[in-house]
Design a protein around this motif. Structure first.
Motif, PDB file in Angstrom:
ATOM      1  N   HIS A  55       0.797  -1.226   0.000  1.00 13.31           N
ATOM      2  CA  HIS A  55       0.000   0.000   0.000  1.00 13.31           C
ATOM      3  C   HIS A  55       0.827   1.272   0.000  1.00 13.31           C
ATOM      4  CE1 HIS A  55      -3.726  -2.003   0.175  1.00 13.31           C
ATOM      5  NE2 HIS A  55      -3.463  -2.615   1.313  1.00 13.31           N
ATOM      6  N   ALA A  56       2.084   1.189   0.410  1.00 22.49           N
ATOM      7  CA  ALA A  56       2.888   2.394   0.604  1.00 22.49           C
ATOM      8  C   ALA A  56       2.161   3.320   1.574  1.00 22.49           C
ATOM      9  CB  ALA A  56       3.190   3.101  -0.700  1.00 22.49           C
ATOM     10  N   HIS A  57       2.441   4.629   1.568  1.00 20.80           N
ATOM     11  CA  HIS A  57       1.871   5.578   2.533  1.00 20.80           C
ATOM     12  C   HIS A  57       2.095   5.145   3.971  1.00 20.80           C
ATOM     13  CE1 HIS A  57       0.234   7.846  -0.666  1.00 20.80           C
ATOM     14  NE2 HIS A  57      -0.457   6.832  -1.119  1.00 20.80           N
ATOM     15  N   GLN A  58       3.295   4.663   4.262  1.00 17.18           N
ATOM     16  CA  GLN A  58       3.663   4.312   5.622  1.00 17.18           C
ATOM     17  C   GLN A  58       4.508   5.415   6.233  1.00 17.18           C
ATOM     18  OE1 GLN A  58       2.600   1.540   7.207  1.00 17.18           O
ATOM     19  NE2 GLN A  58       1.371   1.403   5.342  1.00 17.18           N
ATOM     20  N   ARG A  59       4.497   5.529   7.568  1.00 15.23           N
ATOM     21  CA  ARG A  59       5.489   6.354   8.229  1.00 15.23           C
ATOM     22  C   ARG A  59       6.808   5.611   8.179  1.00 15.23           C
ATOM     23  NH1 ARG A  59       5.485   7.195  13.911  1.00 15.23           N
ATOM     24  NH2 ARG A  59       6.502   9.189  13.658  1.00 15.23           N
ATOM     25  N   PRO A  60       7.923   6.320   8.128  1.00 12.27           N
ATOM     26  CA  PRO A  60       9.200   5.621   8.241  1.00 12.27           C
ATOM     27  C   PRO A  60       9.222   4.867   9.566  1.00 12.27           C
ATOM     28  CG  PRO A  60       9.549   7.893   7.576  1.00 12.27           C
ATOM     29  CD  PRO A  60       8.098   7.754   7.925  1.00 12.27           C
ATOM     30  N   LYS A  61       9.575   3.594   9.519  1.00 11.19           N
ATOM     31  CA  LYS A  61       9.533   2.810  10.763  1.00 11.19           C
ATOM     32  C   LYS A  61      10.356   1.550  10.632  1.00 11.19           C
ATOM     33  CE  LYS A  61       5.360   0.357   9.391  1.00 11.19           C
ATOM     34  NZ  LYS A  61       4.018  -0.082   9.781  1.00 11.19           N
ATOM     35  N   LEU A  62      10.610   0.957  11.769  1.00 11.33           N
ATOM     36  CA  LEU A  62      11.327  -0.317  11.834  1.00 11.33           C
ATOM     37  C   LEU A  62      10.470  -1.268  12.627  1.00 11.33           C
ATOM     38  CD1 LEU A  62      14.105  -1.957  11.696  1.00 11.33           C
ATOM     39  CD2 LEU A  62      14.497  -1.042  13.966  1.00 11.33           C
ATOM     40  N   GLU A  63      10.102  -2.393  11.992  1.00  7.28           N
ATOM     41  CA  GLU A  63       9.271  -3.354  12.705  1.00  7.28           C
ATOM     42  C   GLU A  63       9.957  -4.712  12.709  1.00  7.28           C
ATOM     43  OE1 GLU A  63       6.400  -2.848  14.128  1.00  7.28           O
ATOM     44  OE2 GLU A  63       5.518  -1.058  13.242  1.00  7.28           O
ATOM     45  N   PRO A  64      10.231  -5.263  13.887  1.00  8.52           N
ATOM     46  CA  PRO A  64      10.756  -6.621  13.900  1.00  8.52           C
ATOM     47  C   PRO A  64       9.608  -7.632  13.815  1.00  8.52           C
ATOM     48  CG  PRO A  64      10.799  -5.673  16.117  1.00  8.52           C
ATOM     49  CD  PRO A  64      10.156  -4.659  15.216  1.00  8.52           C
ATOM     50  N   TYR A  65       9.752  -8.599  12.942  1.00  4.09           N
ATOM     51  CA  TYR A  65       8.789  -9.708  12.872  1.00  4.09           C
ATOM     52  C   TYR A  65       9.587 -10.981  13.027  1.00  4.09           C
ATOM     53  CZ  TYR A  65       5.322  -6.484  10.943  1.00  4.09           C
ATOM     54  OH  TYR A  65       4.449  -5.457  10.744  1.00  4.09           O
ATOM     55  N   GLY A  66       9.503 -11.613  14.186  1.00  6.26           N
ATOM     56  CA  GLY A  66      10.285 -12.837  14.394  1.00  6.26           C
ATOM     57  C   GLY A  66      11.743 -12.559  14.071  1.00  6.26           C
ATOM     58  N   ASN A  67      12.355 -13.397  13.218  1.00  5.51           N
ATOM     59  CA  ASN A  67      13.772 -13.176  12.929  1.00  5.51           C
ATOM     60  C   ASN A  67      13.989 -12.389  11.631  1.00  5.51           C
ATOM     61  OD1 ASN A  67      13.167 -15.035  11.048  1.00  5.51           O
ATOM     62  ND2 ASN A  67      14.944 -16.337  11.439  1.00  5.51           N
ATOM     63  N   SER A  68      13.008 -11.554  11.313  1.00 11.34           N
ATOM     64  CA  SER A  68      13.225 -10.655  10.170  1.00 11.34           C
ATOM     65  C   SER A  68      12.844  -9.247  10.575  1.00 11.34           C
ATOM     66  CB  SER A  68      12.387 -11.108   8.965  1.00 11.34           C
ATOM     67  OG  SER A  68      11.055 -10.722   9.151  1.00 11.34           O
ATOM     68  N   LEU A  69      13.323  -8.276   9.816  1.00 10.97           N
ATOM     69  CA  LEU A  69      12.998  -6.882  10.077  1.00 10.97           C
ATOM     70  C   LEU A  69      12.291  -6.302   8.871  1.00 10.97           C
ATOM     71  CD1 LEU A  69      16.343  -5.433  11.472  1.00 10.97           C
ATOM     72  CD2 LEU A  69      14.290  -5.948  12.783  1.00 10.97           C
ATOM     73  N   PHE A  70      11.351  -5.384   9.142  1.00 10.52           N
ATOM     74  CA  PHE A  70      10.740  -4.633   8.056  1.00 10.52           C
ATOM     75  C   PHE A  70      11.058  -3.159   8.292  1.00 10.52           C
ATOM     76  CE2 PHE A  70       7.055  -2.082   6.619  1.00 10.52           C
ATOM     77  CZ  PHE A  70       7.213  -2.279   5.258  1.00 10.52           C
ATOM     78  N   ILE A  71      11.649  -2.523   7.291  1.00  9.35           N
ATOM     79  CA  ILE A  71      11.998  -1.107   7.417  1.00  9.35           C
ATOM     80  C   ILE A  71      11.280  -0.327   6.327  1.00  9.35           C
ATOM     81  CG2 ILE A  71      13.862   0.583   7.211  1.00  9.35           C
ATOM     82  CD1 ILE A  71      15.730  -1.646   8.265  1.00  9.35           C
ATOM     83  N   ALA A  72      10.581   0.728   6.736  1.00  6.93           N
ATOM     84  CA  ALA A  72       9.981   1.637   5.749  1.00  6.93           C
ATOM     85  C   ALA A  72      10.710   2.962   5.856  1.00  6.93           C
ATOM     86  CB  ALA A  72       8.493   1.826   6.030  1.00  6.93           C
ATOM     87  N   ALA A  73      11.238   3.447   4.730  1.00  2.00           N
ATOM     88  CA  ALA A  73      11.958   4.722   4.746  1.00  2.00           C
ATOM     89  C   ALA A  73      11.393   5.622   3.667  1.00  2.00           C
ATOM     90  CB  ALA A  73      13.446   4.498   4.501  1.00  2.00           C
TER      91      ALA A  73
END
Lengths: 331, 331, 331, 331, 331
Positions: free
Chosen positions: C74-92
């Protein structure tokens, strides 16, 4: 031995307090004897703008840190609390109302398990009254130098209060001027000066709150637990002064804004009225110019009653216009 | 061996200090020998805008981290403290008054257990005087590179002070202009420029406080406990400079506001007075126009004394109006 | 196998890097094989505005969390860092200067122990150059996907810099206009627009600093300790950009204020001068009206030299008034 | 039993979800049976402005805390999260665009291990759509009431977005007016109203962020770890809304400032031009008055061509003056 | 014994509550008996501006700390919470609307395991109603003095609310004036006064929030866990009041700004229109002056229809000019 010994001029006070809190005047040379006395008690030395040589002597007597002594000599320190081994160095700003201006001084305090040394610089009241009040309560003094430290800091903070009250009174007086009908040129200048003094005052008071918080919170040898509530009380006064300063700063800023705007408004009001009067005069001027025209055939000029009629018309126009402008508040 | 060896031009200084704190000039190639010397001592290298090749050499000698060396080469770093293994990289901003403007430079410091390397960029004073003063106190130097680091940071912070004092003097001068009767066009421009310089200055000083706090607080190999009070002292000076800058920023903002408003007020005052004078002249003009009318039957025109009477009336009206406007302060 | 396979258009890149850091182009279907390869290595997939179906496929391949995939679509995310289990999701947020306006895009990064997936949306430069530079240093790539993550974030932050420099240049140019003698209507509008862009820019950069701090501080599998200094370096650049933005915001606000006030001042100056000229003309007009009066007995009117004398008087009055108004700066 | 039972009007929904997440409509009296069912499942009750008596009944069924029930009845709560034993009470503000104004409502949520009760007050959309969407995914509902809580909070936060977008559109429209040539009286009033609404909106959104942070961070029975990322997602949306509000507040304040100044500037421009025209007319008026003087000996008056020459001179003066004023932009 | 004993006038209330929460009036001398009663129960003493001697007596009865008693006597304390051994001292500010002005008072509370003493100073409502309401619920009172403390603090905080509502109503009324067509001189003065009162109000409410937070968070003997939610509820109300005050402060500042600007705008509008009218009259005045010139050869003057034609021309010019100025909104 209770006879005051001959001391350098900058030594305001040099006394030993025994275990029971009773005072005994001593010379600087006696200090080491008192400190070595196994029976306890402490030494309180009060200096005013001491020479470097004297400070060096006392540094040796008390075993003070080089940096702290250097600070105490040069003054121009930020208010701060520095622990050096088993002693503390405290630098505080004092404030005094002198000739309608706030003057700042510095008081440096060295406190160790068995001594307290205060060094005053610039505008500051003598601690003589503090000492005298304390000495009437030997029981308190028997608790050690922290009680004396409390008395000194309490005295400094209490001296902030009248200055802040003066500021409050001055703002009240300036508010009268701000909302007065007539504009005084000096008002804005005095508000600006007040703002500047408040800013400087805050630089003295805000770090004082930090110093007192540190004294209360950090587990320090210097302040026994049963004395801490007294420091908390001083902190409270300092916080009250700090709150007042913040409130004053905010209101002074608002008053400056309002004053500058109201001056413009007052000027605009006059210009508006002058413009209104100009408009009022423009009408009869036009009429008069009109009948000054040199046309050969202007029937109005020749009538018997022309002039009186014109006078009446102009009077009517002026009165009507005046009333109208008055009603719509342009005049 | 005490003869200065031939070094690249950008090497300002390269010396070894033995365990007793005594200096010995060395060449860059000698560095590894000194570091390997089991007797202790440390190396102090001072560079000015070094070439990349030289930095690479020294990186090998001291075992520096790639990133730190890259930072030291490119300059344009924020003031910061970066630990890399058992060494620290410090980037600090230096400030210098040049031709009435503040010029900023950068000093990067690498410090390890047995070396200190300073890299200067742009406007900054040489550390020669710092070194000379330190070398007169070998005892201090014997404590290791942290003493030298302290001297360098102290020097940088001390150099902020005269600039801030200049700013204070400039604000004082500008305040005179702000509250002066006559308006100077340049005042607001100089206030704006002052505000900009203060903002930049703060970007140099504020992180310096962070760096010094980190050096003091974090349990780092680099700063022995007995040296920490000296860093605390530098922090204190930096904080004092920071306080001054914040106060200045606030007062400059207030002064800009006041200046802009007072200029408008001063203009309004003149317009008000001009409007007042226009009103004063409008009355006799109306009267003069009035008697310029060409009605045949205006009895006033024919009287013997009409004209002198009119002159008197007009004079009275003008003087009365003038006094009235004066009294209500419209003129 | 090194021949690029046919991929959907939105797959910009799909490559496997073996343990030695050497690149090999693969198809999306090969990913699971690489991940299962006990020899190690990792996969780097680069997408541009992918379709939902493709994201679903990759979600299965990498085992990504539903929410992260939804965000990436969807995009339109705030820049953020989300850990999910042993992976990371980064929106910049990425920023790009396009036709004199700043355009923002988003880059989402999924990073796991053995993969890196970047998803770009909107205005953002391709990471092709980043990849090429990295691939010249296989040794670095051998350390795993965190090195690639660093390169990507470094690239994004580096792209902020020229925009901020543009802002600085624009403010410099606008300052010229602000303090210029003549007023340009567009200045305030451009300052307002600049302020708006700075506010948006800060919404991109400030959370980026948080993301980088989190990456450095939190003990995460994803970033090995020896790679952390590189992230610290990126954080530093981001902080520098953030500082510049804050400074710019402050100065733009000040410049807006000054501009609006100076415009009013400039107008007031003209009105003042026009009023001055009106006053200057009012005097001879009054005199002329005066001698237009029709009284029968005005002796001045009949003198031989009356008219020339009057001309002289009026000339004198005008010159004198002009000089006077000039001297008191009303003209 | 799946037939909806007769319920009080303020009971919008009353349903039990079994372990597999399948819905079954129940009456209020059945609740205790469901809660006692060892097979698990939970109850979801939805109320709209319930009477006190009904709340008392439900308080007994679910064992709710007195204070929470009182809050739920009185409404007018700050958004907050209160843990009571093994249940949570959440008060959230809902916002709705009604007739161009933002109306605020409140939703209170009670959540326990096996129940969720929502109580709506004032302007808020029904959760019917939320429930229907959730019920299409029984698998999710099987995870317990926290999933339903997420859906409710997500719905509330999602409803903030269109309002903020409306605010953004309104600011864009107002910016057009602010920078327009002509001044609209209503602009400043609408900006002020917008600012007020933003301030109120922030009072709804900011504590919502706190509530969500608390739900995520605190180790609470209520939210299983696998559901937490979904709450993080809601927090993210709330933070995005909060960022937008802060940005809007800043820009609205700037726009108010600019608008008020530009209005003054526009007025000043007109006054300047009117003064310019007055000056332009003053010159020929003076000349005309001049030759209206009645001196006997004014040679100019008698020349054959005097009048045409004068007409020419006046025309020249006017055109010249007009061009000059135009060039220096006073006209 | 249940007969009220003769007490000093400043003792508003002196009662013992037994284990079951039932009230019994006692004299001050009975206090020690009650405290010594092994069956439990507590004493609640209510004072209003007590004399020093009375406070000393009660200090002995309850064993209060010197500093706290001194505070309670002098009043003028900041709102604060001070633990002294196993008792707490709380100073709170009360606020009361008196004759349209906010008057502040102080309430000091001493709470120990078995007593509660309230000391009121200045403007504050009696706690009689609080006591009566509580005494109807002996079960609650049986939980000890913390329940009474809650009731007192709740009462104080509840009394803030109507004042803030008054402020809100006043701002609403002032907003009407701010945006009204006509300018009232008093508006800005009332806004300034409102701002000052809000600032003072905040000094009462903000520390109250701190006090309540401390009571809830710190593990204190004084507040049993089952009573804490009630304090959380009071904190919530205090926070709500605090939010309202912050919002009001912001909006009052904005309203002051808008008001001052709109007044200037309104004045400017009038000056603009007056200048417009002056311009409108300048044209016919010029024409009239023109034909007042005394040239011998002005052919227009002699025509039969010259004058009527001129009248027509002037009328046309005036109407045309009027329409034009109207259209471009200069009139």
């Amino acid at each position: 031995m209770n006879v005051p010994a001959v001391q350098p001029a900058c030594v305001v006070n040099c006394a030993a307090y025994d275990q029971a809190g009773h005072r005994r005047d001593i010379t600087l040379d006696d200090i080491s004897d008192v400190l070595a006395d196994p029976a306890g008690g402490f030494v309180w030395v009060g200096l005013y703008e001491p020479e470097e040589r004297l400070l060096d002597t006392l540094q040796d007597e008390f075993g003070l840190h080089d940096l702290a002594v250097e600070d105490a000599h040069h003054a121009h320190q930020r208010p701060k609390l520095e622990p050096y081994g088993n002693s503390l160095f405290i630098a505080a700003h004092t404030a005094q109302q002198v000739d309608g201006h706030v003057r700042f001084g510095e008081t440096h305090v060295f406190i160790g398990p068995r001594y307290l040394m205060t060094v005053r610089h610039g505008a500051s009241l003598s601690f003589a009254s503090v000492r005298q009040r304390l000495e009437r309560d030997p029981e308190a003094l028997a608790r050690g130098p922290s009680v004396a430290l409390h008395a000194v800091l309490d005295f400094i903070v209490d001296n902030y209060q009248p200055i802040v009250s003066d500021f409050e009174r001055e703002l009240d007086a300036l508010e009268q001027d701000v909302f007065a009908e007539s504009y005084k040129r000096g008002t804005i200048q005095r508000l600006y000066a007040l703002r500047k003094e408040l800013t400087q005052m805050r630089l003295a008071v805000a770090p004082m709150q930090d110093i007192l918080s540190q004294l209360i919170r950090s587990p320090t040898f210097a302040i026994p637990d049963e004395v801490k509530p007294y420091f908390r009380d001083v902190l409270d006064h300092a916080a009250r002064v700090g709150d007042s300063i913040d409130t004053l700063r905010e209101m002074v800023a608002a008053a400056m804004n309002v004053n500058l705007s109201l001056v413009t408004v007052a000027q605009g009001e006059i210009v508006k009225k002058l413009a209104g009067w100009a408009g009022l005069l423009a009408a009869p001027t036009l009429i008069a110019s009109w009948y000054g025209m040199n046309f050969e055939h202007m029937p109005e000029l020749h009538g018997r009653w022309s002039y009186p009629i014109l006078v009446g018309v102009v009077a009517l126009v002026c009165v009507g216009l005046y009333r109208y402008l008055r009603r719509i508040r342009w005049l």
